[in-house]
Design a protein around this motif. Sequence first.
Motif, mmCIF file in Angstrom:
data_model
loop_
_atom_site.group_PDB
_atom_site.id
_atom_site.type_symbol
_atom_site.label_atom_id
_atom_site.label_comp_id
_atom_site.label_asym_id
_atom_site.label_seq_id
_atom_site.Cartn_x
_atom_site.Cartn_y
_atom_site.Cartn_z
ATOM 1 N N MET A 173 -74.291 43.877 -28.579
ATOM 2 C CA MET A 173 -73.221 44.761 -29.018
ATOM 3 C C MET A 173 -72.088 44.696 -28.013
ATOM 4 S SD MET A 173 -75.107 48.274 -27.897
ATOM 5 C CE MET A 173 -76.699 47.519 -28.127
ATOM 6 N N THR A 174 -70.969 45.329 -28.334
ATOM 7 C CA THR A 174 -69.882 45.431 -27.364
ATOM 8 C C THR A 174 -70.205 46.542 -26.367
ATOM 9 O OG1 THR A 174 -68.605 47.076 -28.584
ATOM 10 C CG2 THR A 174 -68.176 44.732 -29.117
ATOM 11 N N ASP A 212 -69.402 49.962 -27.780
ATOM 12 C CA ASP A 212 -70.401 50.466 -28.720
ATOM 13 C C ASP A 212 -71.629 50.989 -27.982
ATOM 14 O OD1 ASP A 212 -68.825 50.033 -30.926
ATOM 15 O OD2 ASP A 212 -69.806 48.162 -31.514
ATOM 16 N N ALA A 269 -74.485 51.717 -37.068
ATOM 17 C CA ALA A 269 -73.932 50.563 -36.355
ATOM 18 C C ALA A 269 -74.761 49.314 -36.621
ATOM 19 C CB ALA A 269 -73.865 50.858 -34.856
ATOM 20 N N SER A 321 -74.154 48.103 -40.241
ATOM 21 C CA SER A 321 -72.838 47.498 -40.438
ATOM 22 C C SER A 321 -72.646 46.203 -39.633
ATOM 23 C CB SER A 321 -71.737 48.492 -40.058
ATOM 24 O OG SER A 321 -71.733 48.710 -38.651
ATOM 25 N N ARG A 376 -72.473 45.989 -36.316
ATOM 26 C CA ARG A 376 -71.849 46.206 -35.006
ATOM 27 C C ARG A 376 -72.865 46.048 -33.878
ATOM 28 N NH1 ARG A 376 -68.127 51.529 -35.257
ATOM 29 N NH2 ARG A 376 -67.913 51.050 -33.053
#
Length: 115
Positions: free
Chosen positions: A75-76, A79, A93, A96, A98
């Motif tokens: 993930m980022t 996030d 998340a 979706s 993410r």
Amino acid sequence: MATIEECRTALDQLSDNLAAADGDVRGAAALNRSLSCRITDLDTTFAGRLQDGRIEVLDTYAGPPREKAQIRLAMTGDDLVAMVGGELNFAKAWASGRVRLEAGFRDLLRLRTLL
């Protein structure tokens, strides 16, 4: 954009949250598995273990995971910080795209309680 230090702090907080949990969440986190968390926007990987309901980060390095951990997250940094801070729902998340979670089938069944 979250920094490496903020991401490490978030992982430490997540570990504390898991250790303090009870019931089904505590049981799901009581695995003994290798773990990697790739922070995609920082091109950094935290590698360690999920053991006895805690996350122990053993190494941090640039790039993708060097070895295939039994539980793999990606993930980022933003996030990760938002999820641990309660601003981003993990299940939404993940659904979706993410957040990516990869693990063996049995581990996914146990981890679903965390979702």
